[in-house]
Design a protein around this motif. Structure first.
Motif, PDB file in Angstrom:
ATOM      1  N   ASP A  64     -46.613  -7.110 -86.205  1.00  0.00           N
ATOM      2  CA  ASP A  64     -46.015  -5.931 -85.527  1.00  0.00           C
ATOM      3  C   ASP A  64     -44.822  -6.240 -84.741  1.00  0.00           C
ATOM      4  OD1 ASP A  64     -46.246  -3.239 -84.709  1.00  0.00           O
ATOM      5  OD2 ASP A  64     -46.911  -4.165 -82.947  1.00  0.00           O
ATOM      6  N   TYR A  65     -43.524  -5.665 -85.236  1.00  0.00           N
ATOM      7  CA  TYR A  65     -42.410  -6.052 -84.617  1.00  0.00           C
ATOM      8  C   TYR A  65     -41.857  -4.727 -83.828  1.00  0.00           C
ATOM      9  CZ  TYR A  65     -40.148  -3.874 -88.583  1.00  0.00           C
ATOM     10  OH  TYR A  65     -39.438  -3.127 -89.268  1.00  0.00           O
ATOM     11  N   THR A  66     -41.201  -4.946 -82.728  1.00  0.00           N
ATOM     12  CA  THR A  66     -40.465  -3.969 -82.195  1.00  0.00           C
ATOM     13  C   THR A  66     -39.108  -4.576 -81.997  1.00  0.00           C
ATOM     14  OG1 THR A  66     -41.240  -4.995 -79.790  1.00  0.00           O
ATOM     15  CG2 THR A  66     -42.267  -2.989 -80.683  1.00  0.00           C
ATOM     16  N   VAL A  67     -38.085  -3.554 -82.107  1.00  0.00           N
ATOM     17  CA  VAL A  67     -36.562  -3.726 -82.209  1.00  0.00           C
ATOM     18  C   VAL A  67     -36.217  -3.566 -80.531  1.00  0.00           C
ATOM     19  CG1 VAL A  67     -34.358  -3.238 -82.893  1.00  0.00           C
ATOM     20  CG2 VAL A  67     -36.259  -3.517 -84.450  1.00  0.00           C
ATOM     21  N   VAL A  68     -35.760  -4.878 -80.116  1.00  0.00           N
ATOM     22  CA  VAL A  68     -35.302  -4.576 -78.608  1.00  0.00           C
ATOM     23  C   VAL A  68     -33.694  -4.179 -78.735  1.00  0.00           C
ATOM     24  CG1 VAL A  68     -35.021  -5.843 -76.440  1.00  0.00           C
ATOM     25  CG2 VAL A  68     -36.733  -6.310 -77.843  1.00  0.00           C
ATOM     26  N   PRO A  69     -33.513  -3.065 -78.021  1.00  0.00           N
ATOM     27  CA  PRO A  69     -31.859  -2.846 -78.011  1.00  0.00           C
ATOM     28  C   PRO A  69     -31.162  -3.417 -77.112  1.00  0.00           C
ATOM     29  CG  PRO A  69     -33.358  -1.014 -76.828  1.00  0.00           C
ATOM     30  CD  PRO A  69     -34.426  -2.078 -77.334  1.00  0.00           C
ATOM     31  N   PRO A  70     -29.985  -3.669 -77.400  1.00  0.00           N
ATOM     32  CA  PRO A  70     -29.191  -4.658 -76.324  1.00  0.00           C
ATOM     33  C   PRO A  70     -28.882  -4.021 -75.007  1.00  0.00           C
ATOM     34  CG  PRO A  70     -27.565  -3.067 -78.031  1.00  0.00           C
ATOM     35  CD  PRO A  70     -29.112  -2.927 -78.411  1.00  0.00           C
ATOM     36  N   GLU A  71     -28.826  -4.650 -74.108  1.00  0.00           N
ATOM     37  CA  GLU A  71     -28.613  -4.796 -72.735  1.00  0.00           C
ATOM     38  C   GLU A  71     -27.376  -5.652 -72.506  1.00  0.00           C
ATOM     39  OE1 GLU A  71     -31.714  -4.678 -70.071  1.00  0.00           O
ATOM     40  OE2 GLU A  71     -33.076  -3.463 -71.241  1.00  0.00           O
ATOM     41  N   THR A  72     -26.239  -4.969 -71.844  1.00  0.00           N
ATOM     42  CA  THR A  72     -25.081  -5.831 -71.486  1.00  0.00           C
ATOM     43  C   THR A  72     -24.829  -5.430 -69.904  1.00  0.00           C
ATOM     44  OG1 THR A  72     -23.747  -4.094 -72.010  1.00  0.00           O
ATOM     45  CG2 THR A  72     -24.126  -5.696 -73.733  1.00  0.00           C
ATOM     46  N   ARG A  73     -24.196  -6.363 -69.391  1.00  0.00           N
ATOM     47  CA  ARG A  73     -23.655  -6.382 -67.850  1.00  0.00           C
ATOM     48  C   ARG A  73     -22.167  -6.908 -67.904  1.00  0.00           C
ATOM     49  NH1 ARG A  73     -27.765  -9.012 -65.038  1.00  0.00           N
ATOM     50  NH2 ARG A  73     -27.533 -10.563 -66.220  1.00  0.00           N
ATOM     51  N   CYS A  74     -21.377  -6.282 -67.014  1.00  0.00           N
ATOM     52  CA  CYS A  74     -19.872  -6.744 -66.940  1.00  0.00           C
ATOM     53  C   CYS A  74     -19.728  -7.182 -65.600  1.00  0.00           C
ATOM     54  CB  CYS A  74     -19.033  -5.535 -67.274  1.00  0.00           C
ATOM     55  SG  CYS A  74     -17.325  -6.020 -67.448  1.00  0.00           S
ATOM     56  N   ILE A  75     -18.748  -7.955 -65.279  1.00  0.00           N
ATOM     57  CA  ILE A  75     -18.222  -8.356 -63.933  1.00  0.00           C
ATOM     58  C   ILE A  75     -18.040  -7.174 -62.870  1.00  0.00           C
ATOM     59  CG2 ILE A  75     -17.777 -10.907 -64.749  1.00  0.00           C
ATOM     60  CD1 ILE A  75     -14.786 -10.052 -64.762  1.00  0.00           C
ATOM     61  N   CYS A  76     -17.525  -6.072 -63.786  1.00  0.00           N
ATOM     62  CA  CYS A  76     -16.928  -4.999 -63.103  1.00  0.00           C
ATOM     63  C   CYS A  76     -18.223  -4.243 -62.300  1.00  0.00           C
ATOM     64  CB  CYS A  76     -16.045  -4.082 -63.484  1.00  0.00           C
ATOM     65  SG  CYS A  76     -16.984  -3.098 -64.980  1.00  0.00           S
TER      66      CYS A  76
END
Length: 113
Positions: A64-76
């Motif tokens: 059973d798999y779940t797809v993890v959406p991307p999470e990003t962070r920027c220096i700003c």
């Protein structure tokens, strides 16, 4: 085809957990697959099933798999899902989540003597 290697690693992780807990069978293996991990979850699921069908402890186990959406962070200070260009400053954001492949849960059955 690195999906086979990933499916094999998941299979072996479940098999070791079953052995460590003296399980009679593994019924379900839950996996989180990052959307940007460059892995086809359907292929991993199929290959896991192919490996499991020849193992008496994992035969019939479901991946059973779940797809993890991307999470990003920027220096700003931006935090969101933009993977390539920060919508605030135009820099390349850091990918914090979304490329992982992690076994999150293994369901086993143990029959007491």
């Amino acid at each position: 085809m690195h999906e086979f290697g990933i499916a094999y690693d998941i299979f072996m992780t479940a098999r070791k957990a079953a052995q460590d807990h003296h399980a009679d069978s593994v019924t379900k293996v839950s996996v989180a697959i990052g959307e940007v991990s460059m892995v086809n979850p359907e292929q991993v699921e199929f290959l896991f099933g192919t490996l499991a069908e020849d193992d008496p402890v994992l035969k019939g186990a479901v991946l059973d798999y779940t797809v993890v959406p991307p999470e990003t962070r920027c220096i700003c200070g931006y935090e969101g899902a933009e993977k390539f260009v920060c919508p605030r400053c135009g820099a390349l954001p850091e990918l914090v989540r979304g490329r992982e492949i992690v076994v999150t849960n293994i369901e086993i059955e143990v029959h007491e003597p």
